[in-house]
Scaffold this active site. Structure first.
Site, PDB file in Angstrom:
ATOM      1  N   TYR A 177      37.924  42.246  35.192  1.00 32.19           N
ATOM      2  CA  TYR A 177      38.718  40.932  35.504  1.00 32.19           C
ATOM      3  C   TYR A 177      38.079  39.789  36.417  1.00 32.19           C
ATOM      4  O   TYR A 177      38.593  38.673  35.716  1.00 32.19           O
ATOM      5  CB  TYR A 177      40.356  40.852  36.192  1.00 32.19           C
TER       6      TYR A 177
ATOM      7  N   ILE B 194      52.714  41.823  47.890  1.00 31.14           N
ATOM      8  CA  ILE B 194      54.459  40.807  47.899  1.00 31.14           C
ATOM      9  C   ILE B 194      55.366  41.952  46.981  1.00 31.14           C
ATOM     10  O   ILE B 194      56.634  41.649  47.478  1.00 31.14           O
ATOM     11  CB  ILE B 194      54.418  39.910  48.433  1.00 31.14           C
TER      12      ILE B 194
END
Ligand code: UD1
Length: 335
Positions: free
Chosen positions: A143, A188
């Site tokens: 990535y 999160i």
């Protein structure tokens, strides 16, 4: 009559949809190109013209550029799963490199005024902390390699053809409209989904790894604003929150926000950078240093309100894992 016409790729996604809102407020006429792989039309501002399609579809891109004569391109379409990128190498490079190059080619041919690219802190790899734009990136996963390749390509496109750009390297962005059903990324969102489902929070390793979690309102408005600032032309900026937080502290803060004790399940550690946070003085110089960052607790509170209202999401497994060797066991279990 809108002042500018702009293309936002990934405008139905998390960061993209917020950038869309800010650009509309600034008076841009917008076309959003999104394949809805991570985005939902529900997130999309109705004032933007929506085109469902892929950045790999060159004919569609050419048609859009010819028809609209864009002033600016904001390229946010990406499958930003850094950890998973080792196992979906081909998919990662086609989407994140070839898809971006298709847009850069069209931007050169049609003489657009600026190409705004959302790269990632992932370009640095294990750099010296805090990570600064002066460091030579040394990405350690596909990535990050893909994002850095596009950054380099933009620099050569500027040298060769005069295509102006602004590059942002955000890190660990969270907030309303994040896809909390993606089991591979954005801790999160993963934790909030687990809380809603009454499941324990999964921590890779001992939880002492740290990230500077960045609330969306500390990122998206500036990506939108960049084209209005002459000095951000052909520059690269780290963007996001300054202070790193360990996963254990994140859990502690979440307990305060949701007002209950949370159960933890420790999983084997993932091969990843242990600590990552960036320096933002270059950003402050360009955008002003009077910006007040959202505290982690306040950002979590705002996201949690949105998450509660929208409910838990079924984890969507990634179809098309290319390599199963060394896949973390919790991801293997999804196969
Ligand atoms: C990286 C990038 C980030 C990008 C994200 C997209 C860095 C420093 N950050 O983040 O900018 O937005 O990729 O994929 O390169 N974790 C758990 N349990 C879970 C999930 C995650 O403990 O169930 C931990 C991870 O081990 C990691 C941290 O939480 O240490 C953050 O993970 P994640 O949110 O997936 O993002 P990064 O891979 O750090």
């Amino acid at each position: 009559m809108a002042q500018y016409k702009s293309l936002v790729t990934g405008g139905a996604g998390f960061i993209g949809s917020h950038v869309v809102d800010h650009l509309l407020k600034a008076g841009h006429h917008l076309v959003v190109l999104d394949d809805l792989s991570g985005g939902f039309t529900k997130k999309l501002n109705e004032e933007a013209e929506f085109v469902k399609g892929s950045i790999l579809d060159e004919a569609l891109i050419e048609e859009l550029f010819r028809k609209h004569q864009f002033d600016y391109v904001f390229h946010l379409a990406a499958y930003a799963a850094e950890g998973l990128s080792h196992f979906i190498r081909k998919f990662n490079y086609s989407n994140n490199v070839i898809g971006s190059v298709n847009l850069i080619n069209a931007s050169i041919k049609h003489g657009i005024k600026r190409f705004v690219f959302t790269s990632s802190i992932a370009v640095y790899g294990t750099g010296e902390l805090p990570l600064t734009e002066q460091q030579t990136p040394n990405p350690e996963d596909p990535y990050g390699i893909a994002k850095y390749a596009v950054e380099l390509d933009l620099k050569t496109a500027n040298d060769m053809f005069g295509l102006d750009f602004t590059i942002f390297r955000p890190h660990n962005v969270y907030g309303e409209r994040q896809n909390i059903g993606d089991p591979y990324r954005n801790v999160i969102g993963i934790f909030m989904n687990q809380i809603l489902k009454g499941k324990p929070l999964t921590i890779f390793g001992n939880g002492e790894q740290s990230r500077a979690f960045s609330y969306i309102d500390d990122v998206a408005p500036f990506i939108a604003k960049s084209v209005a600032l002459e000095q951000t032309k052909n520059q690269v900026y780290n963007i996001g929150a300054d202070s790193p937080t360990s996963l254990n502290t994140l859990v502690y803060t979440l307990e305060k926000v949701v007002d209950k004790k949370l159960k933890i399940e420790h999983l084997p550690e993932r091969k990843e950078v242990i600590h990552a946070y960036a320096d933002h003085s270059k950003f402050a110089e360009a955008f002003g240093n009077n910006h007040e960052y959202t505290s982690l607790k306040n950002g979590l509170q705002q996201m949690w309100q949105w998450v509660k209202k929208n409910g838990a999401r079924t984890s969507q497994k990634f179809e098309g894992i290319e390599i199963e060797t060394s896949l973390p066991p919790s991801w293997k279990a999804l196969l």
